[in-house]
Scaffold this motif. Structure first.
Motif, PDB file in Angstrom:
ATOM      1  N   UNK A 158     -21.154   9.086  34.781  1.00  0.00           N
ATOM      2  CA  UNK A 158     -20.056   9.914  34.272  1.00  0.00           C
ATOM      3  C   UNK A 158     -19.593  10.938  35.310  1.00  0.00           C
ATOM      4  N   UNK A 159     -20.502  11.306  36.220  1.00  0.00           N
ATOM      5  CA  UNK A 159     -20.193  12.380  37.166  1.00  0.00           C
ATOM      6  C   UNK A 159     -19.425  11.890  38.384  1.00  0.00           C
ATOM      7  N   UNK A 160     -19.308  10.577  38.552  1.00  0.00           N
ATOM      8  CA  UNK A 160     -18.653  10.056  39.757  1.00  0.00           C
ATOM      9  C   UNK A 160     -17.409   9.232  39.419  1.00  0.00           C
ATOM     10  N   UNK A 161     -16.486   9.218  40.375  1.00  0.00           N
ATOM     11  CA  UNK A 161     -15.321   8.345  40.223  1.00  0.00           C
ATOM     12  C   UNK A 161     -15.477   7.090  41.070  1.00  0.00           C
ATOM     13  N   UNK A 162     -16.588   6.979  41.781  1.00  0.00           N
ATOM     14  CA  UNK A 162     -16.822   5.847  42.691  1.00  0.00           C
ATOM     15  C   UNK A 162     -17.238   4.610  41.882  1.00  0.00           C
ATOM     16  N   UNK A 163     -16.405   3.563  41.939  1.00  0.00           N
ATOM     17  CA  UNK A 163     -16.649   2.374  41.105  1.00  0.00           C
ATOM     18  C   UNK A 163     -17.960   1.675  41.470  1.00  0.00           C
ATOM     19  N   UNK A 164     -18.292   1.672  42.751  1.00  0.00           N
ATOM     20  CA  UNK A 164     -19.546   1.009  43.169  1.00  0.00           C
ATOM     21  C   UNK A 164     -20.751   1.739  42.572  1.00  0.00           C
ATOM     22  N   UNK A 173     -18.086  14.825  46.039  1.00  0.00           N
ATOM     23  CA  UNK A 173     -19.034  14.048  45.223  1.00  0.00           C
ATOM     24  C   UNK A 173     -20.316  13.800  46.006  1.00  0.00           C
ATOM     25  N   UNK A 174     -20.152  13.502  47.290  1.00  0.00           N
ATOM     26  CA  UNK A 174     -21.332  13.251  48.123  1.00  0.00           C
ATOM     27  C   UNK A 174     -22.231  14.486  48.139  1.00  0.00           C
ATOM     28  N   UNK A 175     -21.606  15.645  48.309  1.00  0.00           N
ATOM     29  CA  UNK A 175     -22.400  16.891  48.316  1.00  0.00           C
ATOM     30  C   UNK A 175     -23.095  17.091  46.975  1.00  0.00           C
ATOM     31  N   UNK A 176     -22.386  16.754  45.905  1.00  0.00           N
ATOM     32  CA  UNK A 176     -22.934  16.974  44.554  1.00  0.00           C
ATOM     33  C   UNK A 176     -24.163  16.101  44.286  1.00  0.00           C
ATOM     34  N   UNK A 177     -24.092  14.828  44.692  1.00  0.00           N
ATOM     35  CA  UNK A 177     -25.139  13.892  44.244  1.00  0.00           C
ATOM     36  C   UNK A 177     -26.216  13.615  45.289  1.00  0.00           C
ATOM     37  N   UNK A 178     -25.977  13.989  46.569  1.00  0.00           N
ATOM     38  CA  UNK A 178     -26.835  13.492  47.662  1.00  0.00           C
ATOM     39  C   UNK A 178     -28.331  13.710  47.408  1.00  0.00           C
ATOM     40  N   UNK A 179     -28.741  14.946  47.173  1.00  0.00           N
ATOM     41  CA  UNK A 179     -30.180  15.221  47.015  1.00  0.00           C
ATOM     42  C   UNK A 179     -30.713  14.594  45.722  1.00  0.00           C
ATOM     43  N   UNK A 180     -29.878  14.622  44.701  1.00  0.00           N
ATOM     44  CA  UNK A 180     -30.294  14.119  43.398  1.00  0.00           C
ATOM     45  C   UNK A 180     -30.549  12.605  43.447  1.00  0.00           C
ATOM     46  N   UNK A 181     -29.602  11.871  44.010  1.00  0.00           N
ATOM     47  CA  UNK A 181     -29.756  10.404  44.054  1.00  0.00           C
ATOM     48  C   UNK A 181     -30.904  10.034  44.997  1.00  0.00           C
ATOM     49  N   UNK A 182     -31.093  10.840  46.052  1.00  0.00           N
ATOM     50  CA  UNK A 182     -32.191  10.561  46.992  1.00  0.00           C
ATOM     51  C   UNK A 182     -33.545  10.722  46.290  1.00  0.00           C
ATOM     52  N   UNK A 183     -33.653  11.696  45.393  1.00  0.00           N
ATOM     53  CA  UNK A 183     -34.913  11.893  44.655  1.00  0.00           C
ATOM     54  C   UNK A 183     -35.183  10.707  43.736  1.00  0.00           C
ATOM     55  N   UNK A 184     -34.134  10.228  43.066  1.00  0.00           N
ATOM     56  CA  UNK A 184     -34.338   9.082  42.174  1.00  0.00           C
ATOM     57  C   UNK A 184     -34.633   7.812  42.978  1.00  0.00           C
ATOM     58  N   UNK A 185     -33.991   7.682  44.146  1.00  0.00           N
ATOM     59  CA  UNK A 185     -34.268   6.504  44.984  1.00  0.00           C
ATOM     60  C   UNK A 185     -35.745   6.492  45.376  1.00  0.00           C
ATOM     61  N   UNK A 197     -29.739  19.660  37.959  1.00  0.00           N
ATOM     62  CA  UNK A 197     -28.791  20.281  37.034  1.00  0.00           C
ATOM     63  C   UNK A 197     -27.335  20.182  37.508  1.00  0.00           C
ATOM     64  N   UNK A 198     -27.104  20.135  38.821  1.00  0.00           N
ATOM     65  CA  UNK A 198     -25.709  20.078  39.295  1.00  0.00           C
ATOM     66  C   UNK A 198     -25.033  18.801  38.793  1.00  0.00           C
ATOM     67  N   UNK A 199     -25.722  17.674  38.968  1.00  0.00           N
ATOM     68  CA  UNK A 199     -25.163  16.391  38.502  1.00  0.00           C
ATOM     69  C   UNK A 199     -25.054  16.394  36.974  1.00  0.00           C
ATOM     70  N   UNK A 200     -26.115  16.870  36.318  1.00  0.00           N
ATOM     71  CA  UNK A 200     -26.141  16.829  34.849  1.00  0.00           C
ATOM     72  C   UNK A 200     -25.060  17.721  34.255  1.00  0.00           C
TER      73      UNK A 200
END
Ligand SMILES: [Fe+2]
Ligand SMILES: [Fe+2]
Length: 246
Positions: free
Chosen positions: A144-150, A35-47, A208-211
């Motif tokens: 929807x793409x993550x199972x991490x509750x936080x 999951x970290x690999x999937x979202x890392x760059x994407x969440x960093x761009x939104x941050x 697109x990976x996250x989406x």
């Protein structure tokens, strides 16, 4: 948009400032490595997109408030900027705990910032609201793409706040649009929808990976973003989906 509307928005943003969102980190399960690999760059761009000094918006709002005699507007905008910075901080805290690198620059962020500076409050709001409409769909997809509750809780908070931001921005834009004659109004609407669709395409390519992981395909993502646009920025349709009571 009248003084009463602005007073309601002022109360809203003041309430949020007094009760800032808090996403507890204690006891939270960390992200799985995949999951970290999937979202890392994407969440960093939104941050990165969430953090802004807001000086252009602040100046534009002050000028606009002065011309249109709207004394509450600068304070609302100030509180709005603070809320966006809190979003950036919540995302940053999560990323740091998850050892996800922060991003200092991204070409999409640079383009958005330049566009917003081009011309006054109205253009700023058109560009900003486009990002926020897409952000609502994106954060729901990230949830929807993550199972991490936080991360799920964080996404839910962000969506809640962005819905209110879009509510405020769309009320402002509809009020500004209504003052124009029919043809410029129609052209503005067309230009904004075209800009939004182009931006959706760019966001699809870069996230697109996250989406895809959340079940979106390009057309579905575009449809979801345009549906948000229609809900907030199309003239209200009064037909209800159920029969009226007689
Ligand atoms: Fe935000
Ligand atoms: Fe926002």
């Amino acid at each position: 948009m009248g003084h009463d509307d602005l007073r309601i928005w002022l109360n809203h943003f003041e309430h949020h400032a007094q009760h800032p969102r808090c996403v507890p980190s204690a006891g939270a399960e960390p992200l799985k490595p995949e999951e970290r690999r999937l979202i890392a760059r994407s969440i960093a761009t939104f941050q990165l997109g969430e953090q802004s000094e807001g000086s252009t918006l602040r100046r534009a709002a002050e000028r606009f408030a002065c011309v249109h005699r709207l004394p509450a507007l600068p304070r609302i905008v100030e509180l709005f900027i603070c809320e966006e910075r809190r979003h950036a901080a919540l995302l940053r805290d999560f990323m740091e705990d998850e050892h996800i690198a922060l991003m200092s620059s991204h070409w999409t962020d640079r383009i958005f910032r330049r566009l917003r500076r081009l011309w006054g409050l109205e253009l700023y709001l058109y560009v900003l609201i486009s990002a926020e409409l897409i952000g609502i769909v994106y954060y729901r997809a990230l949830e929807a793409a993550t199972g991490c509750q936080r991360l799920k809780l964080l996404c839910r908070f962000l969506v809640c706040d962005e819905l209110a931001h879009v509510g405020f921005g769309s009320q402002m834009l509809l009020a500004l649009r209504a003052r124009r004659p029919a043809l410029p109004r129609a052209l503005l609407r067309l230009a904004h929808r075209t800009f939004l669709a182009g931006t959706v395409g760019v966001v699809w390519l870069t996230h697109r990976l996250v989406l895809r992981h959340a079940g979106y395909r390009p057309r579905g993502f575009l449809r979801a973003c345009l549906a948000q646009y229609a809900f907030y920025l199309e003239p209200a349709k009064v037909a209800l989906p159920f029969p009226s009571v007689s």
